[in-house]
Design a protein around this motif. Structure first.
Motif, PDB file in Angstrom:
ATOM      1  N   GLN A 183       0.854  -1.178   0.000  1.00 39.31           N
ATOM      2  CA  GLN A 183       0.000   0.000   0.000  1.00 39.31           C
ATOM      3  C   GLN A 183       0.893   1.231   0.000  1.00 39.31           C
ATOM      4  N   THR A 184       0.371   2.332  -0.509  1.00 40.70           N
ATOM      5  CA  THR A 184       1.168   3.553  -0.610  1.00 40.70           C
ATOM      6  C   THR A 184       0.770   4.521   0.498  1.00 40.70           C
ATOM      7  N   TRP A 185       1.773   5.025   1.177  1.00 38.18           N
ATOM      8  CA  TRP A 185       1.583   5.966   2.279  1.00 38.18           C
ATOM      9  C   TRP A 185       2.323   7.261   1.968  1.00 38.18           C
ATOM     10  N   ARG A 186       1.801   8.364   2.464  1.00 33.36           N
ATOM     11  CA  ARG A 186       2.478   9.658   2.357  1.00 33.36           C
ATOM     12  C   ARG A 186       2.864  10.098   3.769  1.00 33.36           C
ATOM     13  N   VAL A 187       4.119  10.485   3.905  1.00 33.65           N
ATOM     14  CA  VAL A 187       4.662  10.966   5.175  1.00 33.65           C
ATOM     15  C   VAL A 187       5.108  12.401   4.968  1.00 33.65           C
TER      16      VAL A 187
ATOM     17  N   GLY B  89       4.622  -2.896   2.929  1.00 33.24           N
ATOM     18  CA  GLY B  89       3.907  -4.169   2.949  1.00 33.24           C
ATOM     19  C   GLY B  89       4.893  -5.290   2.674  1.00 33.24           C
ATOM     20  N   TYR B  90       4.435  -6.509   2.870  1.00 36.65           N
ATOM     21  CA  TYR B  90       5.290  -7.664   2.594  1.00 36.65           C
ATOM     22  C   TYR B  90       5.351  -7.985   1.107  1.00 36.65           C
TER      23      TYR B  90
ATOM     24  N   PRO C 214       7.841   6.001   9.626  1.00 41.53           N
ATOM     25  CA  PRO C 214       6.886   5.488  10.601  1.00 41.53           C
ATOM     26  C   PRO C 214       5.992   4.348  10.117  1.00 41.53           C
ATOM     27  N   VAL C 215       6.141   3.887   8.890  1.00 37.28           N
ATOM     28  CA  VAL C 215       5.338   2.782   8.370  1.00 37.28           C
ATOM     29  C   VAL C 215       6.293   1.640   8.048  1.00 37.28           C
ATOM     30  N   ALA C 216       5.870   0.411   8.316  1.00 39.96           N
ATOM     31  CA  ALA C 216       6.741  -0.739   8.071  1.00 39.96           C
ATOM     32  C   ALA C 216       5.914  -1.898   7.531  1.00 39.96           C
ATOM     33  N   PRO C 217       6.550  -2.824   6.854  1.00 41.43           N
ATOM     34  CA  PRO C 217       7.891  -2.773   6.296  1.00 41.43           C
ATOM     35  C   PRO C 217       7.909  -1.963   4.996  1.00 41.43           C
TER      36      PRO C 217
ATOM     37  N   VAL D 194       2.797 -12.596   2.476  1.00 34.49           N
ATOM     38  CA  VAL D 194       2.601 -12.340   3.909  1.00 34.49           C
ATOM     39  C   VAL D 194       3.000 -13.587   4.693  1.00 34.49           C
ATOM     40  N   PRO D 195       3.753 -13.438   5.783  1.00 34.80           N
ATOM     41  CA  PRO D 195       4.118 -14.615   6.579  1.00 34.80           C
ATOM     42  C   PRO D 195       2.884 -15.434   6.971  1.00 34.80           C
ATOM     43  N   GLN D 196       2.998 -16.722   6.803  1.00 39.17           N
ATOM     44  CA  GLN D 196       1.872 -17.627   7.048  1.00 39.17           C
ATOM     45  C   GLN D 196       1.276 -17.496   8.443  1.00 39.17           C
ATOM     46  N   PRO D 197       2.067 -17.314   9.512  1.00 41.77           N
ATOM     47  CA  PRO D 197       1.448 -17.162  10.835  1.00 41.77           C
ATOM     48  C   PRO D 197       0.498 -15.962  10.914  1.00 41.77           C
ATOM     49  N   LEU D 198       0.801 -14.893  10.187  1.00 40.94           N
ATOM     50  CA  LEU D 198      -0.074 -13.715  10.209  1.00 40.94           C
ATOM     51  C   LEU D 198      -1.369 -13.989   9.449  1.00 40.94           C
TER      52      LEU D 198
END
Length: 191
Positions: A56-60, A135-136, A74-77, A143-147
């Motif tokens: 996803q796209t974020w603006r800081v 995002g992953y 401030p956004v990860a990853p 996305v990691p399977q546990p999530l």
């Protein structure tokens, strides 16, 4: 540092068909309801781990140039920087070329290091604007399977117990399983 979601994820990390298979549902009667729960569960997981799952796209924005030329994002990853715009004191924008900065996406949180000197003067508010992709990856398989499993567990619990549970709340009956799945991926605050 103000942050705004510009482009939300194009899809959810768990597809409707996957959630229905997990719940052993064959009919399409509750598809809209399940889709809403998948979104709510994704948001719950993202809040718990302080990371976004699907690209996803974020603006800081930042009011001033970082004193040491380094900026923690401030956004990860963070996967990439789409654009960095600097506004001068008169509000005129200038897009910084990629040679003017370096992204350290391996760090959590990611860091941006400016390799050029700061402009003479920035506008007073939001003089530095950074658009980033976080995002992953672009699909659920990134996305990691546990999530993904944590999302399905929440959806199943909310679907099976429609009364008495609010979205955004991890029921105590599954809290231990949820925590075990998300804990390794959580970004902790250092205070």
């Amino acid at each position: 540092m103000p942050v705004l979601l510009i482009t939300p994820p194009a899809l959810e990390p768990v597809l409707l068909a996957e959630a229905k298979a997990h719940l052993r549902i064959d009919s399409g009667d509750d598809d809209d309801y399940l889709a809403a729960m998948i979104t709510a569960a994704r948001m719950q997981v993202e809040t718990a781990i302080r990371r976004v799952l699907i690209d996803q796209t974020w603006r800081v924005w930042r009011d001033d140039w970082p004193g040491d030329g380094r900026l923690t994002l401030p956004v990860a990853p963070v996967r990439s920087i789409a654009e960095i715009v600097v506004y001068d004191a008169d509000g005129r924008p200038e897009t910084l070329p990629p040679a003017a900065w370096t992204l350290d996406a391996a760090s959590v949180p990611a860091r941006l290091v400016f390799t050029t000197p700061p402009p003479a003067r920035l506008r007073r508010m939001n003089g530095l604007e950074i658009d980033l992709v976080a995002g992953y990856g672009p699909s659920g398989i990134d996305v990691p399977q546990p999530l993904r499993l944590a999302i399905m567990i929440l959806v199943a619990r909310w679907y099976e117990n429609r009364e008495g549970y609010a979205y955004g709340v991890v029921p105590s009956s599954i809290a231990d399983a949820f925590e075990a799945l998300v804990a390794p991926h959580r970004i902790r605050r250092l205070t």
